[in-house]
Scaffold this motif. Structure first.
Motif, PDB file in Angstrom:
ATOM      1  N   ALA A 135     -15.943  11.759  -1.286  1.00 44.21           N
ATOM      2  CA  ALA A 135     -16.482  12.920  -2.012  1.00 44.21           C
ATOM      3  C   ALA A 135     -16.667  14.116  -1.076  1.00 44.21           C
ATOM      4  O   ALA A 135     -17.246  13.971   0.007  1.00 44.21           O
ATOM      5  CB  ALA A 135     -17.807  12.554  -2.664  1.00 44.21           C
ATOM      6  N   PRO A 136     -16.196  15.290  -1.460  1.00 43.19           N
ATOM      7  CA  PRO A 136     -16.336  16.481  -0.607  1.00 43.19           C
ATOM      8  C   PRO A 136     -17.763  17.019  -0.608  1.00 43.19           C
ATOM      9  O   PRO A 136     -18.473  16.923  -1.605  1.00 43.19           O
ATOM     10  CB  PRO A 136     -15.373  17.485  -1.244  1.00 43.19           C
ATOM     11  CG  PRO A 136     -15.323  17.095  -2.681  1.00 43.19           C
ATOM     12  CD  PRO A 136     -15.455  15.595  -2.709  1.00 43.19           C
ATOM     13  N   GLU A 137     -18.171  17.591   0.514  1.00 43.01           N
ATOM     14  CA  GLU A 137     -19.485  18.221   0.647  1.00 43.01           C
ATOM     15  C   GLU A 137     -19.329  19.741   0.610  1.00 43.01           C
ATOM     16  O   GLU A 137     -18.271  20.278   0.913  1.00 43.01           O
ATOM     17  CB  GLU A 137     -20.151  17.814   1.959  1.00 43.01           C
ATOM     18  CG  GLU A 137     -20.356  16.321   2.108  1.00 43.01           C
ATOM     19  CD  GLU A 137     -20.949  15.969   3.463  1.00 43.01           C
ATOM     20  OE1 GLU A 137     -21.775  16.765   3.970  1.00 43.01           O
ATOM     21  OE2 GLU A 137     -20.587  14.919   4.024  1.00 43.01           O
ATOM     22  N   SER A 138     -20.427  20.409   0.262  1.00 41.03           N
ATOM     23  CA  SER A 138     -20.440  21.877   0.243  1.00 41.03           C
ATOM     24  C   SER A 138     -21.682  22.371   0.970  1.00 41.03           C
ATOM     25  O   SER A 138     -22.764  21.796   0.818  1.00 41.03           O
ATOM     26  CB  SER A 138     -20.448  22.392  -1.196  1.00 41.03           C
ATOM     27  OG  SER A 138     -20.659  23.792  -1.225  1.00 41.03           O
ATOM     28  N   ASP A 139     -21.521  23.438   1.760  1.00 44.28           N
ATOM     29  CA  ASP A 139     -22.674  24.043   2.430  1.00 44.28           C
ATOM     30  C   ASP A 139     -23.169  25.279   1.661  1.00 44.28           C
ATOM     31  O   ASP A 139     -23.994  26.032   2.153  1.00 44.28           O
ATOM     32  CB  ASP A 139     -22.339  24.406   3.872  1.00 44.28           C
ATOM     33  CG  ASP A 139     -21.160  25.378   3.978  1.00 44.28           C
ATOM     34  OD1 ASP A 139     -20.647  25.813   2.931  1.00 44.28           O
ATOM     35  OD2 ASP A 139     -20.753  25.697   5.115  1.00 44.28           O
ATOM     36  N   PHE A 140     -22.638  25.470   0.432  1.00 47.99           N
ATOM     37  CA  PHE A 140     -23.014  26.644  -0.366  1.00 47.99           C
ATOM     38  C   PHE A 140     -24.524  26.711  -0.585  1.00 47.99           C
ATOM     39  O   PHE A 140     -25.149  27.763  -0.416  1.00 47.99           O
ATOM     40  CB  PHE A 140     -22.295  26.620  -1.719  1.00 47.99           C
ATOM     41  CG  PHE A 140     -22.820  27.629  -2.703  1.00 47.99           C
ATOM     42  CD1 PHE A 140     -22.395  28.943  -2.678  1.00 47.99           C
ATOM     43  CD2 PHE A 140     -23.772  27.257  -3.656  1.00 47.99           C
ATOM     44  CE1 PHE A 140     -22.893  29.880  -3.575  1.00 47.99           C
ATOM     45  CE2 PHE A 140     -24.275  28.193  -4.556  1.00 47.99           C
ATOM     46  CZ  PHE A 140     -23.831  29.509  -4.517  1.00 47.99           C
ATOM     47  N   TYR A 141     -25.118  25.582  -0.958  1.00 47.91           N
ATOM     48  CA  TYR A 141     -26.532  25.593  -1.333  1.00 47.91           C
ATOM     49  C   TYR A 141     -27.445  25.785  -0.131  1.00 47.91           C
ATOM     50  O   TYR A 141     -28.568  26.272  -0.267  1.00 47.91           O
ATOM     51  CB  TYR A 141     -26.883  24.307  -2.085  1.00 47.91           C
ATOM     52  CG  TYR A 141     -26.181  24.218  -3.411  1.00 47.91           C
ATOM     53  CD1 TYR A 141     -26.703  24.842  -4.538  1.00 47.91           C
ATOM     54  CD2 TYR A 141     -24.968  23.529  -3.536  1.00 47.91           C
ATOM     55  CE1 TYR A 141     -26.048  24.784  -5.757  1.00 47.91           C
ATOM     56  CE2 TYR A 141     -24.310  23.463  -4.749  1.00 47.91           C
ATOM     57  CZ  TYR A 141     -24.854  24.090  -5.863  1.00 47.91           C
ATOM     58  OH  TYR A 141     -24.202  24.039  -7.060  1.00 47.91           O
ATOM     59  N   GLU A 142     -26.972  25.414   1.042  1.00 47.76           N
ATOM     60  CA  GLU A 142     -27.757  25.635   2.250  1.00 47.76           C
ATOM     61  C   GLU A 142     -28.005  27.131   2.444  1.00 47.76           C
ATOM     62  O   GLU A 142     -29.107  27.563   2.804  1.00 47.76           O
ATOM     63  CB  GLU A 142     -27.037  25.051   3.466  1.00 47.76           C
ATOM     64  CG  GLU A 142     -27.820  25.167   4.760  1.00 47.76           C
ATOM     65  CD  GLU A 142     -27.096  24.535   5.932  1.00 47.76           C
ATOM     66  OE1 GLU A 142     -27.531  24.775   7.077  1.00 47.76           O
ATOM     67  OE2 GLU A 142     -26.085  23.820   5.714  1.00 47.76           O
ATOM     68  N   THR A 143     -26.974  27.928   2.196  1.00 49.01           N
ATOM     69  CA  THR A 143     -27.105  29.390   2.277  1.00 49.01           C
ATOM     70  C   THR A 143     -27.840  29.944   1.066  1.00 49.01           C
ATOM     71  O   THR A 143     -28.686  30.838   1.178  1.00 49.01           O
ATOM     72  CB  THR A 143     -25.714  30.037   2.377  1.00 49.01           C
ATOM     73  OG1 THR A 143     -25.035  29.514   3.519  1.00 49.01           O
ATOM     74  CG2 THR A 143     -25.820  31.548   2.490  1.00 49.01           C
ATOM     75  N   TYR A 144     -27.526  29.401  -0.100  1.00 48.93           N
ATOM     76  CA  TYR A 144     -28.101  29.877  -1.359  1.00 48.93           C
ATOM     77  C   TYR A 144     -29.622  29.794  -1.351  1.00 48.93           C
ATOM     78  O   TYR A 144     -30.319  30.682  -1.877  1.00 48.93           O
ATOM     79  CB  TYR A 144     -27.531  29.053  -2.512  1.00 48.93           C
ATOM     80  CG  TYR A 144     -27.948  29.504  -3.891  1.00 48.93           C
ATOM     81  CD1 TYR A 144     -27.367  30.631  -4.474  1.00 48.93           C
ATOM     82  CD2 TYR A 144     -28.895  28.792  -4.626  1.00 48.93           C
ATOM     83  CE1 TYR A 144     -27.726  31.044  -5.762  1.00 48.93           C
ATOM     84  CE2 TYR A 144     -29.263  29.199  -5.896  1.00 48.93           C
ATOM     85  CZ  TYR A 144     -28.676  30.323  -6.463  1.00 48.93           C
ATOM     86  OH  TYR A 144     -29.033  30.726  -7.719  1.00 48.93           O
ATOM     87  N   PHE A 145     -30.166  28.738  -0.768  1.00 48.83           N
ATOM     88  CA  PHE A 145     -31.604  28.515  -0.783  1.00 48.83           C
ATOM     89  C   PHE A 145     -32.318  29.046   0.457  1.00 48.83           C
ATOM     90  O   PHE A 145     -33.470  28.689   0.700  1.00 48.83           O
ATOM     91  CB  PHE A 145     -31.913  27.033  -0.983  1.00 48.83           C
ATOM     92  CG  PHE A 145     -31.688  26.544  -2.388  1.00 48.83           C
ATOM     93  CD1 PHE A 145     -32.338  27.143  -3.454  1.00 48.83           C
ATOM     94  CD2 PHE A 145     -30.820  25.487  -2.635  1.00 48.83           C
ATOM     95  CE1 PHE A 145     -32.132  26.700  -4.746  1.00 48.83           C
ATOM     96  CE2 PHE A 145     -30.609  25.033  -3.925  1.00 48.83           C
ATOM     97  CZ  PHE A 145     -31.270  25.641  -4.984  1.00 48.83           C
TER      98      PHE A 145
END
Length: 566
Positions: free
Chosen positions: A164-174
């Protein structure tokens, strides 16, 4: 004979073909750009759909339709993504449970539970929660179908974790800086409240119900065509205000977690910013009188308390027609960076007379608590604590049962009279005493009308710390049911469970559980869970609004305190 011409029909869809598409997935995301990352989870959601279809005897019995399968598939896939990308939405909930109940997930055996991994207990709870809320009916948390599906999806997800791929989007988003703009923070709160898989699943359904009920009550049944048209024009603003409720006020049935608390647990920020986010709960929805403006602020005086609020002009643009002294402005304001910001819309009216203002100030129960100066808020909290202590001193417990509501109300008034006598100051001016007497007279008349309309049944006078005193016919009935010498009927047993979960303040529930026999408290369906142990969870599930920060019901008379600008 001429050959029959073949029709150019589209091939029938096979069972294995996609049923969930890109727009379906993006409904749950705070972005609208689709990538290969999202494509992977759309495929997972479709595989979950197929597993549901292959194990659908229970769902067919419940008359599940296409959209129901889609919602549950997406709901579970979002949980899987939440774990893989370490978003933290589910972990915030389990952390709260650990603080409240000393377990990460209610109901289930936790011997093999892993805090930092996916678990079948998580999935069982999510399926139970989805089925309860989506179907508006009660299921037993440990019923066979739920446990079977939870184990099935746990094995399915565990096989996919490594790929399953991971995303760092939410790390920045929050990440929320100290100089964050109020509306930037609000947009993220709105996604969490109404778009995320939890709590958005619940709150978006509730919002839809609220909008439908509003339309039915204020538009469809309005006989005055002109008034109906006016309400229709205001409907977008009313919906906007309803949305704000879910951002700042409403509490989820999931352990009474509010959006603000959930968000504060997710974000990466300073302690000061985290507290500022939580303080958005101190909003004031009310009526104000326009006073003046300068380059940075509108000065709005609360209609009930005369407190003047400096509202940042960047938060709202008031029309020139409203910017006249003592013109009425109805809006919601929030504290932010030592200022006040309008959240939502502001509706203006005409100038109002002194007679109308005086009448509004006498309606004490309409005064927003946070519209008082902070000093007065502290005084009201102190008075409320004194009420509770006086009740215990007089009656020896936080509630007392009476043969009828009139006597219960009289016993509460006895507490007020006892405190008023202790506080009485010979120097109190006659105007203040007269206002108290007038309010008491109007209040007594209101209660007398209520007693006549209700039939005046047996009731309990109740004291709730940090809130105030009240009375409850249900508590009187429940105490009798718990002591009943004969078994309760199935209907009475169900009413006892639901009443304790839905109609009792949690402080009262806890006192009953600790001081009265509990063997009559049963779950309405066959189950092996310990319903008494989990009654605090059910109280939060069915009655979330009674949890969290308490606001006193006590109000202060206008003119009895000093006000200033804030």
């Amino acid at each position: 004979m001429a050959k029959r011409r073949k029709l150019n029909r589209k091939p029938k869809r096979k069972l294995g073909q996609n049923k969930i598409y890109i727009p379906d997935w993006l409904k749950y995301k705070p972005y609208d750009r689709f990538t290969s990352y999202d494509d992977y989870y759309v495929k997972v959601a479709n595989e979950i759909w197929q597993l549901l279809l292959k194990n659908n005897d229970w769902f067919e019995h419940l008359k599940f339709g296409k959209e129901d399968y889609k919602k549950l598939s997406l709901f579970l896939t979002n949980y899987f993504e939440d774990y893989v990308s370490d978003i933290g939405i589910w972990q915030a909930f389990t952390k709260r449970n650990k603080e409240l109940y000393d377990v990460f997930v209610p109901f289930y055996n936790m011997n093999d539970y892993e805090e930092d991994y996916i678990n079948y207990q998580d999935l069982a709870f999510l399926i139970w929660y989805f089925m309860n809320y989506h179907n508006d009916r009660l299921f037993a948390p440990d019923m066979f179908e739920i446990i079977l599906l939870a184990e099935l999806f746990f094995n399915f997800m565990e096989d996919k974790i490594d790929d399953a791929p991971e995303s760092d989007f939410y790390e920045t988003y929050f990440k929320i800086p100290d100089d964050a703009n109020f509306f930037d923070v609000k947009s993220k709160l709105q996604w969490l409240a109404l778009g995320a898989y939890i709590p958005g699943f619940e709150f978006s359904m509730d919002l839809q119900d609220n909008v439908q009920n509003f339309g039915k009550e204020y538009i469809e049944e309005e006989e005055d065509e002109e008034k109906a048209m006016m309400m229709y024009q205001y409907m977008p603003k009313m919906i906007y205000a309803m949305q704000d409720d879910f951002l700042y006020k409403k509490r989820s049935s999931l352990s009474a977690f509010s959006t603000l608390e959930w968000f504060a647990d997710l974000v990466e920020c300073s302690d000061a910013m985290r507290q500022q986010i939580l303080d958005l709960e101190k909003r004031i929805l009310g009526q104000f009188l326009f006073q003046r403006k300068d380059e940075k602020y509108y000065y709005l005086k609360n209609l009930h308390t005369d407190r003047i609020f400096k509202v940042n002009i960047e938060s709202v643009s008031l029309s020139k027609e409203i910017q006249k002294e003592n013109y009425l402005v109805t809006c919601t304001i929030h504290p932010w960076n030592d200022e006040w910001w309008v959240s939502g819309t502001a509706m203006g009216g005409q100038a109002i007379s002194e007679q109308v203002i005086t009448k509004a100030k006498k309606d004490l129960q309409s005064i927003p608590f946070y519209a008082y100066p902070e000093k007065v808020q502290n005084q009201l909290r102190k008075q409320t604590q004194e009420q509770y202590e006086a009740f215990i001193e007089i009656y020896g417990a936080p509630f007392k049962i009476y043969p009828d509501m009139r006597q219960a109300q009289a016993s509460i008034q006895k507490v007020f009279d006892y405190l008023n006598k202790k506080r009485e100051n010979p120097k109190d001016d006659s105007t203040k005493k007269k206002e108290h007497q007038e309010y008491r007279k109007e209040s007594d008349a209101t209660w007398e009308q209520h007693f006549k309309e209700s039939g005046n049944p047996p009731a309990a006078a109740i004291a709730v710390p940090d809130i105030g005193n009240a009375f409850s016919p249900f508590v009187a009935w429940a105490i009798n049911a718990l002591h009943s010498p004969v078994p309760l009927s199935e209907e009475d047993s169900d009413d006892l469970f639901r009443g304790m979960a839905e109609d009792c303040h949690p402080h009262t529930v806890n006192f009953i559980l600790e001081n009265y026999p509990t063997d009559r408290i049963k779950f309405p369906l066959p189950t092996h869970i310990d319903v008494v142990k989990w009654m605090p969870f059910f109280s939060r599930y069915y009655n979330p609004s009674e949890h969290g920060n308490s606001i006193p019901t006590t109000r202060a008379f206008p003119g009895t305190y000093d006000v200033d600008e804030s």
